[in-house]
Structure formats: C-alpha cells, structure tokens
Design a protein around this motif. Structure first.
Motif, PDB file in Angstrom:
ATOM      1  N   SER A   2       0.553  -1.387  -0.388  1.00 27.84           N
ATOM      2  CA  SER A   2      -0.341  -0.034  -0.430  1.00 27.84           C
ATOM      3  C   SER A   2       0.741   1.490   0.202  1.00 27.84           C
ATOM      4  O   SER A   2       1.977   0.847  -0.130  1.00 27.84           O
ATOM      5  N   ALA A   5      -0.335   6.833   4.096  1.00 30.61           N
ATOM      6  CA  ALA A   5      -1.815   8.000   4.350  1.00 30.61           C
ATOM      7  C   ALA A   5      -1.317   8.869   3.472  1.00 30.61           C
ATOM      8  O   ALA A   5      -0.405   9.808   4.067  1.00 30.61           O
ATOM      9  N   ASP A  75      -4.791   5.216   0.738  1.00 30.92           N
ATOM     10  CA  ASP A  75      -4.602   5.820   1.401  1.00 30.92           C
ATOM     11  C   ASP A  75      -3.942   7.112  -0.071  1.00 30.92           C
ATOM     12  O   ASP A  75      -3.010   7.997   0.468  1.00 30.92           O
ATOM     13  N   CYS A  76      -3.927   7.024  -1.042  1.00 28.67           N
ATOM     14  CA  CYS A  76      -3.575   7.570  -1.576  1.00 28.67           C
ATOM     15  C   CYS A  76      -4.431   8.540  -3.083  1.00 28.67           C
ATOM     16  O   CYS A  76      -5.770   8.310  -2.803  1.00 28.67           O
ATOM     17  N   ARG A  77      -3.540   9.958  -2.684  1.00 37.51           N
ATOM     18  CA  ARG A  77      -4.869  11.152  -2.968  1.00 37.51           C
ATOM     19  C   ARG A  77      -4.631  11.345  -4.850  1.00 37.51           C
ATOM     20  O   ARG A  77      -5.795  10.589  -4.954  1.00 37.51           O
TER      21      ARG A  77
END
Length: 551
Positions: A2, A5, A75-77
């Motif tokens: 992942s 954040a 949690d990736c923008r």
C-alpha cells in the motif's frame, strides 16, 4: 502492498518522464510522493531505475500489470503520470480510480498526431488531463475527452531552463570544434521496439544515406537515439553509412542535444521539433505518413523526399528560415505568463479523491480487453455496477472461457449495440469466427467500421487486420492477403501486418512469397523472434489443425 496515508504516486515510463517531473516535484516540496518503479516490466527503458533513484522518492516496485491492478491505494490521494496506453499504465490507473484516487495525466508535449484525429496514448479516463495549448484542448474534446477534465498548462519544455550554459563544454567533450556546424538527427524508436512508431531500419538507412550526400563545410552529424535503443548496436549500423557520425543515446538528454545543435532533423510528429523551434533552432521535418502542425502553421522546413532533405538542411544552415511567430503563439505560448511546472503543481495539489463511476469501469474493461488481459477486463466489467452493457461483457467473457462462442457473440453484440464501442464489435466478430459463423463475423466488422469510435480514436487498421484474420480462418487466403496488403498501403512496413501476411502465405503453401516477406521484415526488425521462428518452419508441412488457433 500500500501507499502511505496522504501520499501521491508518480509513475514514470521512461527516464525522460523522471527528468520532466523533477522541476514539478520541487514545487511540491511539502507533498509526499512515492514512485512506481516498473523497470522489470520495461527492460528496454535503459536507465529508468537510475533516474528514479536520483529523484529521491521511495519506491514501489511492480513487475506485472496484475500486480499493479492489485495495488492498495486506499490512502493515496492521486496518481500522476505521463501518457501511456500499455497494460501496466492502464492497470495502475484502474487501481487508483478503483480506490477513489485521482488520475492526473500530463501531456508530454503537443500531441501532434491529433492533426489526424489520433490520440495515441491518451485514451484513459483521466480525472484531469493537462494539455499543452488551447488548440490541443479543442482537439482532445473533438476526440471525445470531457471538457471539464481538460486543463491547459502549456508546454513543459522551457527554453529558459535548457542547458545552454554548458553548450560549448558539451560540444567539446564530443570533439566538435567551435566553428563546426552540428546537425542533430533526433530519431524515433524503431518500430520493432515501439509498435506505434513508423521508423523502421530501412527508413533510417535511407535518411542516413541522404545525410551522407550533404556537402556543407565543417558540418558534423550527431545521431540522437531514442532511449530504448542500444547505443552500441545502433552505432555499428550508423557508422557503416556515416563513418564520422557521433551517436548518443539516453545518457544524453534531448535538451542538451538541442542546446548544442545548429539544425535539427526530425519526423515532425514529436515534441522534439516544437522544442527545437522554441529554443530558436532551425528545424527540418521529414514526415512519416502523418500530417504535422508545420504544414498548416509553418515554422519548419518540410522535406518530402531525400533530395528536398538535402536542399532544406543546407537552407537551414544558411537561410532564409520560415517565420515561427504564429506557430509559437498557437502552440507554445505560456499560459498567463506562468511556467507549466507551476500550473501542473497547482493542478496536482487541487486534485481530490472521488469514486470511480460505472462508465469508467466499463471503459477500463474495454481497455483491458483490447490488451488481452481477460481477468482484469472481467474484474472491471463486474465492478461497473448498474450497467447492463458491462454485465453483458462479463457474461461474454465467461461464455468465451467456457467455449460457448455463439453465446459469447450474442453478449458481445448486445453490449456493443448499447455501448457503441468498436472493440466490443471486434470481440463479437472474433467469437463469431471461432463459432464458424463467418457471415455474422463480417457483418459485425462492417458495423464497427460504419460509425463508431474506439477508445476515443479511430482504429480502422485494427478492423482490417481482424477481418484479414477472419478471412484466413475461413480459408479465403487470397482475400486475406489482399486485406493485409491494403493495411500495409496505409501503414507501410508495419511489422505485425507483414508477419501476418507471411503467415498467410505459409498456410497457402506460397513458401517463396512467405520467405520474401519475412526477409524484408527481418531487414527492418532483425530481432523479431516470431519472424525467425516462422522462417524456420517454412519448409515444413502446414499443421492445418493449428490454423484455427492462429486467429
């Protein structure tokens, strides 16, 4: 696996992308980036891993599109990347949108193929597509991109940041005297390394032979290879024709070569030509089958054949030169007087998460289908909740896996009628051909040709190639050969078509024609393994039972 954040991901497909993104990243010093390293997926992109290391970001290493599609981006923008349309790029964009992250595409430079209504690598459903000019924006809209997802940021190439200060030192390091005049021939990748390219070994040889005939006092020739090429192999070939030529590869940024040259030679459908004119370098363009902006907007000398090439290179070195003002005003003017790097950084900062729409899922499924990634296509179709056509596509894939070609064809056809996408018509025709329903298959392809766009750009040669494959499967070998010849008339020396033509000659027991076609193919693409394999099979009897599997 992942992304932490609040992080953003950057995916470079080549070292050039890393170099272009570095000044943007400096304007985002407070943002936290990780970079996707797909060097193992792209071994031909020499130096990609080293370039990524110099960027200083943490890495996520991915080797296959299936790994990319499973990447947890909760949690990736946002995912930031330059244009691409291969399976890895599509899978990364799908994973980002599936998690609600924004996908921001940066146009590498003016997408000059838009002059022919082709968008090449720009078919993904971007949250934002950052384009070079107002003209580019209008053309992308005409090709089907949504107006509210397009932003004009100008060209990312800026002559003020070009390495002009090191020009003389770079030239001297290559043995170029101060009073020498340097011609840079900026090559496209060879077609065997990039199927979208029209640059073949035979074409390059003709260009090199034309350069050999130019007699200008104290002229030096530098061949700037595309980064995917092997410098040692290319140097050996170049120097059989131009013994004194200088050959450089990906280790030399194109900006450095342009800063150090006195005239540029290029195919014209490349941002390199625009960048050279932006830097004030005389530019000679020799198009390779696509209209360029220079034919309508001026700014470059356009050579139609080798004789004109010689004439225009001499003119570029001595004058007079075309006026570049209107070209630069239309295609290169900075937006509101601000650098593209700042505008791109602002768009990245503004990007917010949003759920993926069902329509996007459907489009991703079609993109995966085109790339023969069946499992990913089925996942995307299944996630397009509420869309009947997506459910039909998922059912069609299930029927195809179960060997029920007739049921698969019915589902593909119904989905195509609802969605109006050429790729679905093509899949329906494939299923019909596998089921032996050739009349249905040809009518389906006729429907595809009559009115629809594929992934926001027309692909008539794909339809013609599928029809040729159907004719071969049907046993109508002479007609199949004629169809392949028609594709080649529009796309000269396109290696996949030449290989399929040779294969059809082989099935038709026309061994001499097959051998001639393969030898011509291998003259341009000597490392084409399918062609070598087929050449070795030519004198053996054709396995008729394997013919169906060839489609």
């Amino acid at each position: 696996m992942s992304a932490p954040a609040g992080h953003r991901l950057f995916y470079p497909a080549s070292p050039a992308h890393v170099r272009a993104f570095a000044p943007i990243a400096r304007r985002l010093a407070d943002a936290s980036f990780r970079v996707v390293d797909a060097q193992d997926y792209r071994p031909e992109e020499r130096g990609l891993g080293d370039a990524i290391a110099q960027l200083g970001f943490d890495r996520i290493v991915l080797a296959t599109p299936y790994e990319a599609a499973q990447l947890d981006m909760a949690d990736c923008r946002s995912l930031v990347m330059y244009a691409g349309d291969d399976a890895m790029t599509t899978a990364l964009a799908y994973a980002a949108r599936h998690s609600g992250a924004a996908v921001i595409g940066i146009e590498e430079g003016n997408q000059l193929a838009l002059n022919a209504n082709l968008i090449n690598f720009y078919g993904l459903p971007y949250s934002r597509l950052l384009v070079a000019s107002r003209d580019e924006k209008q053309r992308f809209e005409q090709c089907g991109h949504e107006e509210d997802r397009l932003r004009i940021v100008g060209l990312t190439t800026n002559p003020e940041t070009a390495p002009l200060a090191g020009r003389d030192a770079w030239r001297r390091s290559l043995g170029i005297a101060d009073d020498d005049r340097l011609l840079v021939y900026a090559c496209s990748p060879l077609q065997r390394q990039c199927q979208h390219s029209r640059d073949t070994l035979a074409h390059r040889q003709r260009m090199l032979e034309a350069l050999r005939t130019i007699h200008v006092d104290k002229l030096r020739v530098l061949i700037k290879l595309h980064p995917v090429e092997d410098v040692n192999d290319a140097t050996t070939h170049v120097r059989t024709i131009l013994p004194d030529a200088i050959v450089v590869g990906g280790e030399t940024p194109i900006e450095t070569a342009l800063a150090g040259c006195d005239v540029l030679l290029n195919r014209g459908n490349s941002q390199v030509a625009l960048q050279a004119i932006q830097m004030g370098r005389p530019t000679v363009v020799m198009p390779q089958g696509l209209m360029t902006i220079f034919e309508t907007d001026g700014g470059a000398l356009i050579a139609r054949d080798e004789d004109e090439l010689k004439q225009y290179i001499e003119m570029a070195l001595t004058g007079p030169l075309p006026d570049t003002a209107s070209l630069l005003a239309k295609h290169v003017a900075l937006t509101q007087g601000r650098a593209a790097e700042q505008l791109i950084a602002e768009e990245i900062t503004r990007a917010t998460s949003e759920p993926m729409t069902a329509d996007e899922s459907l489009l991703f499924g079609i993109l995966f289908l085109e790339k023969r990634c069946g499992d990913l296509a089925e996942e995307a179709f299944t996630s397009a909740t509420g869309l009947d056509d997506a459910r039909l596509c998922a059912r069609a894939l299930g029927h195809a896996r179960a060997g029920s070609e007739k049921e698969a064809m019915r589902c593909w056809r119904r989905a195509a009628e609802q969605t109006n996408r050429v790729q679905l018509w093509i899949e329906a025709s494939r299923a019909a051909g596998q089921a032996g329903r050739f009349g249905d298959a040809h009518s389906l392809l006729a429907s595809a040709r009559d009115g629809v766009w594929t992934l926001r750009h027309s692909r008539p040669h794909v339809i013609d190639m599928v029809q040729a494959g159907l004719l071969r499967l049907e046993g109508r070998l002479n007609e199949a050969i004629e169809r392949y010849a028609a594709v080649l008339s529009d796309m000269p020396e396109y290696w996949q078509v030449r290989y399929q033509t040779a294969l059809t000659f082989h099935i038709a027991d026309r061994t001499r024609d097959a051998r001639r076609t393969l030898l011509a193919l291998l003259a341009d693409s000597p490392d084409c393994q399918p062609a070598h394999s087929l050449l070795g099979r030519l004198d053996r009897p054709v396995n008729r039972r394997a013919v169906r599997a060839l489609f």
